[in-house]
Design a protein around this motif. Structure first.
Motif, PDB file in Angstrom:
ATOM      1  N   GLU A 148      -8.517  -3.339   3.726  1.00  0.00           N
ATOM      2  CA  GLU A 148      -7.058  -3.435   3.705  1.00  0.00           C
ATOM      3  C   GLU A 148      -6.423  -2.151   4.257  1.00  0.00           C
ATOM      4  O   GLU A 148      -5.510  -2.195   5.086  1.00  0.00           O
ATOM      5  CB  GLU A 148      -6.584  -3.693   2.272  1.00  0.00           C
ATOM      6  N   TYR A 149      -6.914  -1.013   3.821  1.00  0.00           N
ATOM      7  CA  TYR A 149      -6.364   0.258   4.308  1.00  0.00           C
ATOM      8  C   TYR A 149      -6.578   0.399   5.807  1.00  0.00           C
ATOM      9  O   TYR A 149      -5.682   0.827   6.538  1.00  0.00           O
ATOM     10  CB  TYR A 149      -7.014   1.444   3.576  1.00  0.00           C
ATOM     11  N   VAL A 184      -7.530   5.803   3.436  1.00  0.00           N
ATOM     12  CA  VAL A 184      -8.235   5.390   2.212  1.00  0.00           C
ATOM     13  C   VAL A 184      -8.181   6.547   1.201  1.00  0.00           C
ATOM     14  O   VAL A 184      -8.263   7.719   1.608  1.00  0.00           O
ATOM     15  CB  VAL A 184      -9.703   5.042   2.571  1.00  0.00           C
ATOM     16  N   THR A 237       0.741   6.661  11.357  1.00  0.00           N
ATOM     17  CA  THR A 237      -0.005   7.455  10.370  1.00  0.00           C
ATOM     18  C   THR A 237      -0.464   8.771  10.987  1.00  0.00           C
ATOM     19  O   THR A 237      -0.397   9.833  10.354  1.00  0.00           O
ATOM     20  CB  THR A 237      -1.222   6.660   9.853  1.00  0.00           C
ATOM     21  N   MET A 255     -10.864  -3.020  -0.582  1.00  0.00           N
ATOM     22  CA  MET A 255      -9.832  -1.977  -0.514  1.00  0.00           C
ATOM     23  C   MET A 255      -9.897  -1.255   0.841  1.00  0.00           C
ATOM     24  O   MET A 255      -8.877  -1.045   1.509  1.00  0.00           O
ATOM     25  CB  MET A 255     -10.044  -1.003  -1.685  1.00  0.00           C
ATOM     26  N   LEU A 292       0.812  -1.222   0.000  1.00  0.00           N
ATOM     27  CA  LEU A 292       0.000   0.000   0.000  1.00  0.00           C
ATOM     28  C   LEU A 292       0.839   1.263   0.000  1.00  0.00           C
ATOM     29  O   LEU A 292       0.526   2.222  -0.683  1.00  0.00           O
ATOM     30  CB  LEU A 292      -0.935   0.015   1.216  1.00  0.00           C
ATOM     31  N   GLU A 299      -3.557   1.714  -6.387  1.00  0.00           N
ATOM     32  CA  GLU A 299      -4.702   1.370  -5.559  1.00  0.00           C
ATOM     33  C   GLU A 299      -5.894   2.241  -5.892  1.00  0.00           C
ATOM     34  O   GLU A 299      -7.029   1.836  -5.798  1.00  0.00           O
ATOM     35  CB  GLU A 299      -4.354   1.585  -4.070  1.00  0.00           C
ATOM     36  N   GLN A 300      -5.615   3.490  -6.245  1.00  0.00           N
ATOM     37  CA  GLN A 300      -6.700   4.432  -6.460  1.00  0.00           C
ATOM     38  C   GLN A 300      -7.250   4.369  -7.881  1.00  0.00           C
ATOM     39  O   GLN A 300      -8.309   4.909  -8.157  1.00  0.00           O
ATOM     40  CB  GLN A 300      -6.207   5.874  -6.235  1.00  0.00           C
ATOM     41  N   ASP A 334      -9.030  -3.059  13.321  1.00  0.00           N
ATOM     42  CA  ASP A 334      -7.801  -2.303  13.608  1.00  0.00           C
ATOM     43  C   ASP A 334      -7.575  -2.037  15.091  1.00  0.00           C
ATOM     44  O   ASP A 334      -6.650  -1.315  15.448  1.00  0.00           O
ATOM     45  CB  ASP A 334      -7.796  -0.982  12.822  1.00  0.00           C
ATOM     46  N   ARG A 350      -3.836   2.866   7.292  1.00  0.00           N
ATOM     47  CA  ARG A 350      -3.523   3.861   6.270  1.00  0.00           C
ATOM     48  C   ARG A 350      -4.781   4.626   5.873  1.00  0.00           C
ATOM     49  O   ARG A 350      -5.896   4.243   6.216  1.00  0.00           O
ATOM     50  CB  ARG A 350      -2.902   3.190   5.048  1.00  0.00           C
ATOM     51  N   GLU A 395      -4.358  -1.776   7.884  1.00  0.00           N
ATOM     52  CA  GLU A 395      -2.981  -1.287   7.828  1.00  0.00           C
ATOM     53  C   GLU A 395      -2.827   0.092   8.463  1.00  0.00           C
ATOM     54  O   GLU A 395      -1.730   0.659   8.457  1.00  0.00           O
ATOM     55  CB  GLU A 395      -2.514  -1.229   6.364  1.00  0.00           C
ATOM     56  N   PRO A 433       0.091   3.766  -3.861  1.00  0.00           N
ATOM     57  CA  PRO A 433      -1.247   4.336  -3.766  1.00  0.00           C
ATOM     58  C   PRO A 433      -1.877   4.702  -5.114  1.00  0.00           C
ATOM     59  O   PRO A 433      -3.062   4.485  -5.282  1.00  0.00           O
ATOM     60  CB  PRO A 433      -1.072   5.561  -2.871  1.00  0.00           C
TER      61      PRO A 433
END
Ligand code: UDP
Ligand code: MG
Length: 256
Positions: free
Chosen positions: A101-102, A109, A212, A98, A3, A10-11, A200, A107, A105, A7
């Motif tokens: 996963e973000y 989105v 983050t 998606m 990721l 991913e986007q 999370d 992270r 992690e 990015p």
């Protein structure tokens, strides 16, 4: 995980080459897509809506304090994390995997998804008669509330989101920044993790979320601080004491 390094890839499914949401993904979101963009200006007039951002590290108490504010001031509470989790859980969402996963992690989105979810939720609240009745009730039956009040919780937490939201949705009137030492945050999140069922709220995700927050979200707070919009709230205190400080901070903005 890939990721961090990729990015843009991913986007890509959610964006056109120009970086704006493509029609198909926007139509996939739960409420009909809207038409605002940078050239037409913000979707909402700051005279008609009051937006307060509620920021702070994971576990700082944003959701808890927002719930109190909804009761007392008739805010519509929009938690970016909750909206993302709802979209993740929505059957048929093309963003579900998606988003999961973000979030796992720790992270952020891609902003197109989060901003559209927020904008759609704001629009739904604005047009919902039920919502208006509820708000009037929550505010003690006062039907003369001039502007719809939105608490945007846990957003923006990356600079691109901040700039884009201010430009295309609505600039905020105030930023409440809930400040709390990391060891206390960790303790709260691990406690919440026993029952939250969140992907999370575990030690591995929590440490990524802290990173983050420091690297990606603090610059947003600094950005709004330079604009004079930030009020720091010590959120290591009791829920009651934190809430009292928050009330003092928001009442001038609400003209209450
Ligand atoms: N998240 C995101 N963009 C946002 C807000 C949240 O990608 O604008 C994701 C991010 O992965 C974050 C997670 O959702 O770690 C959980 O956010 P939430 O606000 O629910 O967590 P909290 O800070 O309240 O513990
Ligand atoms: Mg939250």
């Amino acid at each position: 995980m890939p990721l961090a390094a990729t990015p843009p890839a991913e986007q890509s499914s959610a964006m056109s080459a120009a970086g704006v949401p493509a029609p198909a993904p926007a139509a996939e979101l739960p409420v009909p897509a809207t038409t605002s963009n940078a050239t037409t200006g913000p979707a909402f007039d700051p005279k008609e809506v009051t937006v307060i951002f509620v920021l702070g590290g994971p576990g700082a108490g944003k959701g808890t304090q927002c719930a109190r504010l909804v009761q007392d001031y008739g805010f519509v509470h929009l938690s970016a994390g909750d909206l993302l989790r709802a979209e993740q859980a929505r059957p048929g969402s093309q963003f579900g995997a998606m988003i999961k996963e973000y979030i796992t992690e720790g992270r952020i989105v891609p902003m197109e998804v989060t901003i559209k979810l927020l904008e759609n939720a704001m629009r739904a609240a604005m047009s919902s008669e039920a919502g208006q009745a509820k708000e009037a009730g929550a505010a003690g039956g006062n039907k003369g509330i001039p502007a719809r009040r939105f608490l945007v919780d846990g957003f923006p937490r990356q600079m691109d989101q901040a700039v884009k939201f201010d430009e295309t949705v609505c600039p905020s009137s105030l930023v409440l920044f809930l400040v709390c030492p990391e060891p206390i945050l960790l303790e709260r999140l691990l406690e919440r993790g026993k029952t939250s069922g969140r992907d999370d709220d575990n030690a591995a995700s929590i440490s990524k979320r802290f990173q983050t927050f420091i690297n990606t979200s603090m610059p947003v707070v600094d950005y709004y601080r330079k604009q004079g919009k930030v009020v720091d709230i010590d959120s290591a205190k009791s829920i009651e004491d934190v809430y009292a400080d928050i009330k003092s901070a928001i009442e001038p903005v609400l003209g209450a």
